[in-house]
Design a protein around this motif. Structure first.
Motif, short mmCIF file in Angstrom:
data_model
loop_
_atom_site.label_atom_id
_atom_site.label_comp_id
_atom_site.label_asym_id
_atom_site.label_seq_id
_atom_site.Cartn_x
_atom_site.Cartn_y
_atom_site.Cartn_z
N SER A 1 48.64 21.14 -53.19
CA SER A 1 48.43 19.71 -52.97
C SER A 1 49.44 18.91 -53.79
N HIS A 2 49.43 17.58 -53.62
CA HIS A 2 50.32 16.72 -54.39
C HIS A 2 50.08 16.89 -55.89
N SER A 3 48.80 16.89 -56.29
CA SER A 3 48.49 16.99 -57.72
C SER A 3 48.88 18.36 -58.27
N ARG B 1 52.69 18.43 -58.88
CA ARG B 1 53.09 17.76 -60.12
C ARG B 1 52.75 18.63 -61.33
N TYR C 1 56.95 20.20 -49.01
CA TYR C 1 57.26 18.78 -49.12
C TYR C 1 58.73 18.47 -48.85
N LEU D 1 56.72 13.51 -52.91
CA LEU D 1 55.40 13.64 -53.53
C LEU D 1 54.76 12.28 -53.76
N PRO E 1 49.85 10.49 -50.38
CA PRO E 1 49.63 11.29 -49.18
C PRO E 1 49.53 10.40 -47.94
#
Length: 253
Positions: free
Chosen positions: A69-71, A74, A159, A204, A207
């Motif tokens: 996921s995005h989190s 990161r 991504y 990123l 969403p």
């Protein structure tokens, strides 16, 4: 005779070479046929990779390559930044054999850039960070970085990174040159910038709305504006109100 460790390593290498995309299904039966081994060995390898965050399992659907996921993306880049800059900061003088190995790795990267094997190029660019940790004398962190590098490779595929491979290789050259001069402060700074640039090249942001295209397609159709003078003597039918962009899909049906 193949072992579960061999199978896990081959899967990691395939991820680093961008030959296994996020969400790829890893069927036990298919892998057992490919590696000519029992499903027990395959399952052992997949359980190891699940513990390392490379694959995930669903009780009904089976094994799949993870889709970060995005989190999680990161967090993975932040973990790499902390590990790799900290490793450089704590290192002493790099011996000649280690520098020789690093320079050889850079030559392989540069040769891959001139070829057309994208998988080999991707693998070498990611493996540089593992090689660096090994050359700096920390095998435990090298093993950890192999997993984190594999995960960030999946993130780049998911991504759509547009980071220039040539620039990435040049970053590696500059880092090794700084280490060769004994300038660990510069090497640390260059590594932090390198990881930051790779992360910045990924999309990123916030969403996207997964229903955006369908929401637009199913919005009520506006009536055409009547021609000038074409409504003389008629009452103009009001147009239906346009729903706000955040209207739930069910309200449009």
């Amino acid at each position: 005779m193949v072992s579960s460790t061999d199978i896990a390593q081959r899967i990691i290498e395939a991820v680093l070479a961008q030959r296994l995309a996020p969400g790829t299904r890893l069927g036990e039966q298919s892998l057992s046929l490919l590696f000519d081994c029992s499903r027990t060995l395959v399952r052992e390898a997949l359980v190891r990779l699940a513990a390392r965050g490379i694959v995930t399992v669903s009780s009904r659907r089976g094994w799949y390559v993870v889709q970060p996921s995005h989190s999680e993306a990161r967090e993975a880049f932040e973990a790499r930044r902390v590990i790799e800059t900290g490793l450089i900061r704590s290192t002493g003088p790099v011996d000649k054999n280690a520098l020789k190995r690093l320079r050889q790795h850079l030559k392989q990267e540069q040769a891959a850039l001139k070829g057309d094997d994208v998988g080999q190029r991707s693998y070498l660019l990611g493996d540089f960070h593992v090689c660096l940790a090994e050359c700096l004398g920390n095998q435990l962190l090298a093993d950890t970085l192999r997993d984190f590098t594999a995960r960030t490779t999946l993130i780049a595929m998911l991504y759509q990174s547009n980071h220039d491979a040539v620039q990435s290789c040049q970053d590696h050259v500059n880092i090794v040159s700084a280490l060769e001069r004994g300038d660990t402060a510069t090497a640390e700074r260059l590594m932090a910038e390198h990881i930051g640039q790779v992360q910045a090249a990924l999309r990123l942001g916030t969403p996207s709305d997964p229903l955006a295209d369908l929401r637009e397609a199913l919005a009520p159709v506006r009536e055409a504006e009547p021609a000038a003078g074409g409504t003389r003597g008629r009452s103009k039918k009001p147009s239906p109100p346009t729903p706000p962009s955040d209207t739930y899909l069910g309200a449009l049906l």
